[in-house]
Design an enzyme around this catalytic site. Structure first.
Site, mmCIF file in Angstrom:
data_model
loop_
_atom_site.group_PDB
_atom_site.id
_atom_site.type_symbol
_atom_site.label_atom_id
_atom_site.label_comp_id
_atom_site.label_asym_id
_atom_site.label_seq_id
_atom_site.Cartn_x
_atom_site.Cartn_y
_atom_site.Cartn_z
ATOM 1 N N LEU A 72 0.848 -1.309 0.017
ATOM 2 C CA LEU A 72 -0.162 0.073 -0.022
ATOM 3 C C LEU A 72 0.961 1.204 0.035
ATOM 4 O O LEU A 72 0.464 2.233 -0.775
ATOM 5 C CB LEU A 72 -1.044 0.116 1.139
ATOM 6 N N VAL A 75 1.946 1.771 -3.708
ATOM 7 C CA VAL A 75 0.878 2.425 -4.167
ATOM 8 C C VAL A 75 0.712 3.892 -3.842
ATOM 9 O O VAL A 75 0.715 4.787 -4.799
ATOM 10 C CB VAL A 75 -0.497 1.624 -4.024
ATOM 11 N N HIS A 76 0.762 4.144 -2.743
ATOM 12 C CA HIS A 76 0.637 5.692 -2.395
ATOM 13 C C HIS A 76 1.804 6.507 -2.818
ATOM 14 O O HIS A 76 1.543 7.650 -3.329
ATOM 15 C CB HIS A 76 0.641 5.670 -0.591
ATOM 16 N N ALA A 77 2.886 5.874 -2.717
ATOM 17 C CA ALA A 77 4.195 6.801 -3.543
ATOM 18 C C ALA A 77 3.941 6.890 -4.912
ATOM 19 O O ALA A 77 4.160 8.135 -5.589
ATOM 20 C CB ALA A 77 5.304 5.917 -3.284
#
Length: 105
Positions: A72, A75-77
């Protein structure tokens, strides 16, 4: 904290710095400080490039067999990087438009 996580945090931090500099450029352009706005856009590009270099490093490692876990956090990055690049590109166009409008007055 693992090395991969540190690299991911570098993407997030550099992307956030890029986005912040881009919005600062827009604020300066609205005040008709186009020299300052262009300096901030240059800073935004440099920060974006720093994030992109980390991303490229991770991709290169993966192509060499050293897989990075898709978490996660990763994905956030990636979300931060792509949205900051889009914001920067749009703001660059907006600064140019504002400069054209103010030059015609």
């Amino acid at each position: 904290m693992e090395a991969a996580e540190l690299e991911i945090f570098k993407i997030i931090a550099s992307s956030g710095d890029s986005r912040g500099a881009a919005f600062a450029a827009l604020g300066l352009a609205r005040k008709q400080d186009f020299v300052g706005a262009k300096e901030k856009l240059k800073e935004a590009k440099e920060k974006s490039l720093a994030a992109h270099e980390v991303q490229t490093h991770l991709i290169t490692k993966e192509t060499q067999g050293d897989k990075t876990e898709v978490s996660l956090l990763m994905v956030h990055a990636q979300d931060h990087l792509m949205s900051s690049m889009l914001a920067r590109d749009l703001i660059e166009e907006m600064v140019g438009m504002l400069e054209e409008i103010y030059q015609k007055k």
